[in-house]
Design an enzyme around this catalytic site. Structure first.
Site, PDB file in Angstrom:
ATOM      1  N   LEU A  37     -15.012   4.284  -8.598  1.00 15.41           N
ATOM      2  CA  LEU A  37     -14.571   3.635  -9.841  1.00 15.41           C
ATOM      3  C   LEU A  37     -13.700   4.561 -10.687  1.00 15.41           C
ATOM      4  CD1 LEU A  37     -17.871   1.835 -10.937  1.00 15.41           C
ATOM      5  CD2 LEU A  37     -15.822   0.783  -9.983  1.00 15.41           C
ATOM      6  N   GLY A  38     -13.901   5.840 -10.543  1.00 24.16           N
ATOM      7  CA  GLY A  38     -13.078   6.766 -11.321  1.00 24.16           C
ATOM      8  C   GLY A  38     -13.709   8.142 -11.400  1.00 24.16           C
ATOM      9  N   GLY A  40     -14.544  11.300 -14.186  1.00 24.79           N
ATOM     10  CA  GLY A  40     -14.609  11.717 -15.584  1.00 24.79           C
ATOM     11  C   GLY A  40     -14.697  13.222 -15.675  1.00 24.79           C
ATOM     12  N   SER A  41     -14.980  13.718 -16.877  1.00 27.71           N
ATOM     13  CA  SER A  41     -15.000  15.170 -17.029  1.00 27.71           C
ATOM     14  C   SER A  41     -16.215  15.817 -16.372  1.00 27.71           C
ATOM     15  CB  SER A  41     -14.936  15.530 -18.509  1.00 27.71           C
ATOM     16  OG  SER A  41     -15.769  14.685 -19.240  1.00 27.71           O
ATOM     17  N   VAL A  45     -17.467   8.708 -10.263  1.00 29.71           N
ATOM     18  CA  VAL A  45     -18.288   7.506 -10.434  1.00 29.71           C
ATOM     19  C   VAL A  45     -18.015   6.531  -9.288  1.00 29.71           C
ATOM     20  CG1 VAL A  45     -18.779   5.569 -11.975  1.00 29.71           C
ATOM     21  CG2 VAL A  45     -18.237   7.793 -12.935  1.00 29.71           C
ATOM     22  N   ASP A 160     -22.286  11.489 -27.889  1.00 26.05           N
ATOM     23  CA  ASP A 160     -20.941  11.362 -27.313  1.00 26.05           C
ATOM     24  C   ASP A 160     -20.475   9.904 -27.361  1.00 26.05           C
ATOM     25  OD1 ASP A 160     -18.608  12.161 -26.101  1.00 26.05           O
ATOM     26  OD2 ASP A 160     -19.428  12.197 -24.076  1.00 26.05           O
TER      27      ASP A 160
HETATM   28  N1  LIG Z   1     -21.650   1.716 -15.472  1.00 28.53           N
HETATM   29  C1  LIG Z   1     -20.346   1.559 -15.214  1.00 28.53           C
HETATM   30  N2  LIG Z   1     -19.868   0.342 -14.906  1.00 28.53           N
HETATM   31  C2  LIG Z   1     -18.539   0.166 -14.657  1.00 28.53           C
HETATM   32  N3  LIG Z   1     -17.631   1.160 -14.674  1.00 28.53           N
HETATM   33  C3  LIG Z   1     -18.054   2.404 -14.967  1.00 28.53           C
HETATM   34  C4  LIG Z   1     -19.433   2.668 -15.261  1.00 28.53           C
HETATM   35  N4  LIG Z   1     -19.562   4.000 -15.510  1.00 28.53           N
HETATM   36  C5  LIG Z   1     -18.328   4.526 -15.415  1.00 28.53           C
HETATM   37  N5  LIG Z   1     -17.416   3.585 -15.075  1.00 28.53           N
HETATM   38  C6  LIG Z   1     -15.972   3.792 -14.895  1.00 28.53           C
HETATM   39  O1  LIG Z   1     -15.782   4.944 -14.094  1.00 28.53           O
HETATM   40  C7  LIG Z   1     -14.695   5.723 -14.601  1.00 28.53           C
HETATM   41  C8  LIG Z   1     -15.147   7.170 -14.811  1.00 28.53           C
HETATM   42  O2  LIG Z   1     -16.163   7.167 -15.809  1.00 28.53           O
HETATM   43  P1  LIG Z   1     -16.776   8.472 -16.470  1.00 28.53           P
HETATM   44  O3  LIG Z   1     -17.785   8.027 -17.465  1.00 28.53           O
HETATM   45  O4  LIG Z   1     -17.219   9.433 -15.441  1.00 28.53           O
HETATM   46  O5  LIG Z   1     -15.545   9.171 -17.135  1.00 28.53           O
HETATM   47  P2  LIG Z   1     -14.771   8.897 -18.456  1.00 28.53           P
HETATM   48  O6  LIG Z   1     -15.604   8.056 -19.380  1.00 28.53           O
HETATM   49  O7  LIG Z   1     -13.440   8.360 -18.054  1.00 28.53           O
HETATM   50  O8  LIG Z   1     -14.582  10.351 -19.060  1.00 28.53           O
HETATM   51  P3  LIG Z   1     -15.707  11.338 -19.662  1.00 28.53           P
HETATM   52  O9  LIG Z   1     -16.445  11.929 -18.530  1.00 28.53           O
HETATM   53  O10 LIG Z   1     -14.888  12.353 -20.387  1.00 28.53           O
HETATM   54  O11 LIG Z   1     -16.591  10.556 -20.569  1.00 28.53           O
HETATM   55  C9  LIG Z   1     -14.203   5.046 -15.858  1.00 28.53           C
HETATM   56  O12 LIG Z   1     -13.069   4.290 -15.551  1.00 28.53           O
HETATM   57  C10 LIG Z   1     -15.329   4.121 -16.237  1.00 28.53           C
HETATM   58  O13 LIG Z   1     -14.853   2.943 -16.886  1.00 28.53           O
END
Ligand SMILES: Nc1ncnc2c1ncn2[C@@H]1O[C@H](COP(=O)(O)OP(=O)(O)OP(=O)(O)O)[C@@H](O)[C@H]1O
Length: 664
Positions: A37-38, A40-41, A45, A160
């Site tokens: 899905l992506g 993050g920092s 995911v 956060d």
């Molecule tokens: N529970 C979820 N359901 C759907 N999509 C998700 C979920 N958790 C994370 N994602 C998606 O996965 C991607 C990465 O998310 P992640 O929370 O790791 O990083 P972030 O929010 O982009 O950055 P950071 O780590 O700085 O908060 C994002 O596009 C987020 O929308």
């Protein structure tokens, strides 16, 4: 190198280094990766399939965080705290199922939100030139306040909150990434500063005067502003400019398209002095939010009814509605008296007729529900639950109205509030929809029927659940029915508790420890180092190594010399095309300073722990390169009143435990 791999044929397939054993391989004996899905920092995911869950619950999210550098005690600490998170159960909080260690990674399993995050949603609106309507903003704000209130009552801080951490699922917002940063970074205030962008950080968090529940409210105020204006509440060319605006700048206002009440609520959330800032509980008690909660309750109630009764026939009913509308308009056109009407009168007539039609349908549904409730009550009674007053229901069937709500207190736990709310509303509906009154008389019910927004949002709400396909493993439509714990129902229960002035779980307050209360309240420096390194690499990639080094060196010296923002901007203009690209370099420098301060503090902790006995509090007072005082405090074993000097210009003073809440 990713530790987990996706199944082939998915949208974001990873390189073809997959081996056949990776495909379909089970993680923790139950999860199969579906797609990435992506990133993050903290980590990557994935969307996963939970092979041991029921069909409706099969899609989940796995967050994989590399923990190569974590010390064993830090990992254990993270897992212990994760257990606390799994106890949280609120529709506005992303469900945290479990966490475990797998292949050198700390894995967290959470609920999947198919409608992505609020940040994506706001970006999408911005690109299409649209904005959110006030009722929509209020609806999401109420849900967020309910969620934040719930965690604050349990003495848990999010630390956060930002648009990226708010997820959307069938028009319900869910606060996510909950405590993940704390699990990994530690829960002290310095760690909070490390967790993300500065845009949502409160003045007290930025100046290290401590983080508390009001700091979460500040972030929520920033999110509220962003929902209305689609830009950050505090913007700036560079990191320090944003920080300065937050700490010293004026409080922004909402555009005039939003009501004065919403604007003043936002301003009370963005009050710089945290002691004067509104709390989640007070915000929920405010008249404006109370009214929003009431109208949401009615909207949810009618949606829930419709979901149950129309379930599979949703498409058919939509077509039918469209046809009815068409026929209805034709009829209107044919009538000469209608033609004589003003457009306003015609509009009113159209609404009244639509409401009549809807009222007839609702009446039928409510009668069915009412019968169902009645049967259910009888069933409970026969199963020897506590005494159920079926007589009251009988009286109601015969047209009488009994003001008491015995069902609420006499049904088994878990269904009681819901049954109470259903019977309470059914009661109102039945009264309003009695034979003599095709249109409800009760002002609240009538308001729900005649609300323009509700009519206009019907199709949107209806289409919510339409993306079900076999691959998507849809949410079981029956989840949104009475008697089952759907998000809507749970949200109604929470709203009712707040509207009734119930403390909503406050009884648990004393027993439940605050997140971060396990172990030493300090920053996990190895995790912070990892984060800094990833940040450095990402900026380096974006600016190119040579430019990055030039910007980094220049900014470091400029901050030490305390150069003005204007001269920094001019100098950066010579180095890069857009000075705003250096925002992260500035943030990186700030993080490095914090890490340095934290490392110094850690080594002093260790020395003090070795040598002394009574429990006290150490208050550090040191300065980073931009001459901002960095205060941190932590409970350790020290001799009361002892004063220690440490490296650079930092000073440490040990004071008795009682002084813990005071700032130096
Ligand atoms: N529970 C979820 N359901 C759907 N999509 C998700 C979920 N958790 C994370 N994602 C998606 O996965 C991607 C990465 O998310 P992640 O929370 O790791 O990083 P972030 O929010 O982009 O950055 P950071 O780590 O700085 O908060 C994002 O596009 C987020 O929308």
């Amino acid at each position: 190198m990713p530790r987990f791999r996706e199944r082939p044929g998915q949208t974001h397939c990873l390189p073809s280094t997959q081996t056949s054993s990776d495909l379909n391989s089970l993680i923790a004996n139950r999860y199969i990766i579906q797609q990435r899905l992506g990133k993050g920092s903290f980590g990557t995911v994935y969307l996963v399939k939970d092979t041991k869950a029921v069909a409706a619950d099969r899609l989940k999210v796995l967050k994989e965080i590399p923990v190569g550098d974590l010390k064993p005690n830090e990992t254990v600490h993270a897992i212990q705290e994760a257990q606390l998170l799994s106890q949280l159960n609120h529709p506005a909080i992303l469900k945290f199922y479990t966490s475990f260690l797998e292949r050198d990674a700390f894995c967290i399993i959470t609920e999947y939100c198919e409608d992505k995050d609020l940040d994506c949603k706001l970006e999408e609106l911005k690109h299409t030139g649209r904005t959110l309507s006030e009722p929509q903003v209020c609806e999401w704000l109420c849900q967020l306040l309910l969620g934040v209130h719930y965690i604050h009552q349990r003495r848990i801080l999010h630390r956060d909150l930002k648009a990226k951490n708010i997820f959307l699922r069938k028009n319900i917002v869910k606060i996510g990434d909950f405590g993940v940063s704390c699990l990994l970074m530690g829960s002290c205030d310095l760690a909070t500063t490390f967790t993300g962008t500065p845009y949502y950080m409160s003045p007290e968090a930025l100046s290290h005067r401590g983080y508390d529940s009001k700091s979460d409210i500040w972030s929520l105020g920033c999110i509220l502003y962003e929902m209305c204006c689609l830009v950050h509440a505090f913007e700036g060319q560079n990191f320090l400019a944003v920080v300065l605006k937050i700490v010293e700048g004026p409080t922004p206002s909402l555009p005039e398209t939003y009501s004065q009440q919403l604007n003043s609520l936002m301003q009370s959330m963005l009050e710089k002095d945290s002691s004067r800032r509104i709390s989640a509980a007070d915000a929920l008690r405010s008249r404006f939010i109370e009214e929003s909660l009431q109208s949401m309750k009615h909207k949810f109630f009618s949606l829930t009814l419709r979901d149950k009764s129309m379930g599979g026939e949703r498409d058919a009913s939509q077509i039918l509605r469209a046809l009815q509308k068409k026929v209805h308009l034709q009829t209107l056109r044919e009538r000469s008296e209608v033609q004589k009407m003003s457009p306003r009168e015609r509009m009113r007539l159209r609404k009244l007729q639509a409401a009549d039609e809807k009222a007839r349908k609702m009446k039928k549904i409510v009668e069915e529900k009412y019968q169902e409730n009645h049967l259910r009550m009888q069933e409970y009674k026969s199963k020897n639950f506590q005494k159920v007053s079926v007589d009251v229901l009988k009286v109601r069937t015969e047209g009488g109205v009994n003001k008491t709500q015995p069902i609420q207190s006499e049904t088994p736990k878990g269904n009681s509030e819901l049954a109470g709310s259903i019977s309470h509303l059914s009661d109102k509906m039945c009264k309003s929809l009695s034979k003599d009154h095709a249109i409800p008389e009760d002002p609240q019910v009538a308001e729900a029927f005649y609300s323009v927004d509700e009519f206009e949002s019907c199709s949107e709400a209806d289409s919510d659940g339409e993306e079900d396909s076999e691959d998507n493993l849809p949410t079981d439509p029956s989840c949104q029915t009475f008697g089952q714990d759907s998000d809507l129902e749970a949200m109604i229960r929470h709203m009712e508790k707040v509207l009734d002035g119930d403390s909503d779980g406050a009884e648990a307050e004393e027993e439940k420890p605050q997140l971060g209360s396990l172990g030493v309240n300090s920053m996990n420096t190895s995790m912070a180092e990892g984060r800094i390194e990833r940040m450095r690499q990402s900026v380096c990639r974006r600016l190119g190594e040579e430019v990055f080094l030039k910007v980094y060196d220049y900014l470091k010296q400029a901050r030490q010399r305390q150069e003005s923002e204007e001269s920094i901007k001019q100098a950066l203009n010579q180095l890069v095309e857009k000075p705003s690209d250096c925002f992260e370099v500035d943030q990186l420098l700030y993080y490095e300073e914090l890490l340095l301060a934290a490392q110094e503090n850690t080594s002093i902790h260790e020395k003090i722990l070795e040598s002394t006995q009574p429990l006290g509090v150490v208050i550090y007072n040191c300065y980073n390169s931009v001459n901002t005082p960095v205060f941190a405090q932590s409970a350790v074993r020290v001799q009361s009143g002892r004063s220690v000097r440490c490296g650079r210009d930092s000073r440490i003073t040990a004071v008795p435990l009682i002084a813990r809440s005071h700032q130096p």
